[in-house]
Scaffold this active site. Sequence first.
Site, PDB file in Angstrom:
ATOM      1  N   LYS A 143       4.283  13.096 -30.568  1.00 29.47           N
ATOM      2  CA  LYS A 143       4.830  11.745 -30.379  1.00 29.47           C
ATOM      3  C   LYS A 143       5.027  11.056 -31.741  1.00 29.47           C
ATOM      4  O   LYS A 143       6.045  10.424 -31.991  1.00 29.47           O
ATOM      5  CB  LYS A 143       3.911  10.927 -29.455  1.00 29.47           C
ATOM      6  CG  LYS A 143       3.939  11.461 -28.013  1.00 29.47           C
ATOM      7  CD  LYS A 143       2.852  10.916 -27.099  1.00 29.47           C
ATOM      8  CE  LYS A 143       2.904  11.653 -25.752  1.00 29.47           C
ATOM      9  NZ  LYS A 143       1.897  11.225 -24.776  1.00 29.47           N
ATOM     10  N   GLN A 151      -3.579   7.729 -25.162  1.00 29.52           N
ATOM     11  CA  GLN A 151      -3.464   9.082 -24.597  1.00 29.52           C
ATOM     12  C   GLN A 151      -4.545   9.315 -23.539  1.00 29.52           C
ATOM     13  O   GLN A 151      -5.724   9.032 -23.770  1.00 29.52           O
ATOM     14  CB  GLN A 151      -3.554  10.134 -25.725  1.00 29.52           C
ATOM     15  CG  GLN A 151      -3.263  11.549 -25.292  1.00 29.52           C
ATOM     16  CD  GLN A 151      -1.820  11.788 -24.839  1.00 29.52           C
ATOM     17  OE1 GLN A 151      -0.896  11.079 -25.252  1.00 29.52           O
ATOM     18  NE2 GLN A 151      -1.610  12.766 -23.981  1.00 29.52           N
ATOM     19  N   ASP A 154       4.190   3.408 -21.700  1.00 29.10           N
ATOM     20  CA  ASP A 154       3.839   4.489 -20.771  1.00 29.10           C
ATOM     21  C   ASP A 154       4.069   4.077 -19.316  1.00 29.10           C
ATOM     22  O   ASP A 154       4.022   4.925 -18.417  1.00 29.10           O
ATOM     23  CB  ASP A 154       2.347   4.833 -20.928  1.00 29.10           C
ATOM     24  CG  ASP A 154       2.136   6.177 -21.594  1.00 29.10           C
ATOM     25  OD1 ASP A 154       3.010   7.040 -21.457  1.00 29.10           O
ATOM     26  OD2 ASP A 154       1.089   6.346 -22.232  1.00 29.10           O
TER      27      ASP A 154
END
Length: 303
Positions: free
Chosen positions: A54, A98, A121
């Site tokens: 990422k 994450q 997200d």
Amino acid sequence: MTAQIIDGTAIAQKVRDEVKAKVAARIAAGKSQPGLATVLVGDRVDSAAYVGMKQKACAELGMTSFHHPLPADVSQEDLEKLIKELNADPKVNGILVQLPLPSHLDEERVLQLISIEKDVDGFSPINLGRLAQKGREPLFVPCTPFGCIYLLKEVGVQIKGANAVVLGRSNIVGMPAALLLIKEDATVTVVHSRTKDIPAVLRQADIVIAAIGRAEMVRGDWLKPGVAVIDVGINGIPMLNEDGTPVISQKTGKPRQKLVGDVNYAEASEVAGFITPVPGGVGPMTIAMLMRNTLRAAEIQQG
Ligand code: GUN
């Protein structure tokens, strides 16, 4: 029938090129670089690899990334303090924590704290709640399911009115994928570990999204001819020689692994109309959609 392979790598590259051009245009117009904060708790090798990809994508597309590695035993209080600082930092347009987090941390509270304008997200309860409700639009949708729908649209699969079956009900993929398909006017069935006669349910599907985390579970004879198969699974299994013995790596002396999806690709590609390979299908789309969401976050916050 031999399925058309959906090339996720090429489609993701197209998305990344579009994002890169838009970022360059923003910078040429005097705006600041979009910024993504990545938060990695602990030392899971897979999570560290995903976060690394990422950050690399940010650099390639002209965005800034701010990495925050935290020890596995970080306290809930310290993690929440960091999220609040990132919410308040104007250089940070998107915040990515994450998952999974170590079990002593309250994931729900952490995700709830992320400002919805920075929730790239799409995991905050407000964005997910809007996804689940008629007539409401989330600011961001979760990247992997968003990538699955994008792939279907890109190859011209009709979602409206289709029977779609989602295998798996995880918060990250299965559940939001089902909600997105409903928003796209599909008729959706969610299959999980307690479902009776999974093959019979799957045989009704025009679209299958497999995200159950079981290597090659879906067999060719579970599928309706012409179905579009999106395989989200990434499972490591031992590589075998022709005589069935494991292939041993010359370098490490350990059995070699290969990556397979949740679908038996060789069988399914004889029956399906469209299929994503593993690797090279959904995987690259997750990062491309994250980059798209981060650009959108900058647009929402800075115009
Ligand atoms: N873990 C596995 N997939 C994802 C994802 O898309 N986002 C985050 N934050 N964590 C993940």
